[in-house]
Design a protein around this motif. Sequence first.
Motif, mmCIF file in Angstrom:
data_model
loop_
_atom_site.group_PDB
_atom_site.id
_atom_site.type_symbol
_atom_site.label_atom_id
_atom_site.label_comp_id
_atom_site.label_asym_id
_atom_site.label_seq_id
_atom_site.Cartn_x
_atom_site.Cartn_y
_atom_site.Cartn_z
ATOM 1 N N LEU A 128 46.230 37.414 40.642
ATOM 2 C CA LEU A 128 44.807 37.700 40.594
ATOM 3 C C LEU A 128 44.506 38.634 41.755
ATOM 4 N N HIS A 129 43.948 39.775 41.449
ATOM 5 C CA HIS A 129 43.614 40.816 42.425
ATOM 6 C C HIS A 129 42.100 40.791 42.587
ATOM 7 N N LEU A 130 41.623 40.395 43.759
ATOM 8 C CA LEU A 130 40.196 40.214 44.007
ATOM 9 C C LEU A 130 39.702 41.304 44.946
ATOM 10 N N GLU A 131 38.650 42.007 44.534
ATOM 11 C CA GLU A 131 38.064 43.082 45.340
ATOM 12 C C GLU A 131 36.589 42.787 45.573
ATOM 13 N N GLN A 132 36.179 42.911 46.843
ATOM 14 C CA GLN A 132 34.770 42.780 47.176
ATOM 15 C C GLN A 132 34.470 43.805 48.264
ATOM 16 N N GLY A 133 33.766 44.859 47.887
ATOM 17 C CA GLY A 133 33.517 45.952 48.823
ATOM 18 C C GLY A 133 34.840 46.594 49.222
ATOM 19 N N ASN A 134 35.106 46.638 50.521
ATOM 20 C CA ASN A 134 36.365 47.194 51.023
ATOM 21 C C ASN A 134 37.455 46.145 51.165
ATOM 22 N N ASN A 135 37.130 44.883 50.919
ATOM 23 C CA ASN A 135 38.112 43.799 51.052
ATOM 24 C C ASN A 135 38.908 43.640 49.769
ATOM 25 N N ILE A 136 40.231 43.559 49.895
ATOM 26 C CA ILE A 136 41.118 43.337 48.762
ATOM 27 C C ILE A 136 41.971 42.115 49.065
ATOM 28 N N ILE A 137 41.964 41.149 48.156
ATOM 29 C CA ILE A 137 42.729 39.913 48.338
ATOM 30 C C ILE A 137 43.673 39.753 47.155
ATOM 31 N N GLU A 138 44.945 39.569 47.444
ATOM 32 C CA GLU A 138 45.956 39.323 46.418
ATOM 33 C C GLU A 138 46.235 37.826 46.335
ATOM 34 N N LEU A 139 46.149 37.255 45.145
ATOM 35 C CA LEU A 139 46.406 35.823 44.933
ATOM 36 C C LEU A 139 47.512 35.660 43.906
#
Length: 144
Positions: A128-139
């Motif tokens: 799951l690739h989560l993007e919020q603004g400039n933040n990118i979180i890989e799960l």
Amino acid sequence: MKKNILALAAILSLTVISCKKSESGNKSIIKTDSTETLVTDTNGKIDSISESSSTVDVNGKKIEKTDFVYKATDGTLVKVVFKNDPKESTVAITSNKKTFTLPKIESKGNETIYKKDDMTARVQGDSLHLEQGNNIIELKRTKI
């Protein structure tokens, strides 16, 4: 002294007898019909990573909910719930006692995209690739 010991023993025995737990449960709880949903991978094998799946029939409409635990690259555990019902499909992502619910906007090939405001979740296989603004979180989906 004997009277005190006998009185104490009588109080203890009454306490033990009166504190017996009832295992019959709450009779006023309404049970819902649910069936286990098996999640399979591309080869048709049962996916053992699935934490919890259920299908509930509400007024003739089937609602499917599947819960997974994902792990971020920093080790943080995140609960992800996929919900499919006749009206819409959503993903609910819970971390640090905050839940973000995103509606499904697109499904192409083996990638599904959920989006709300500035938050986008791209689900592909067990990542799951989560993007919020400039933040990118890989799960990544994990076993508990």
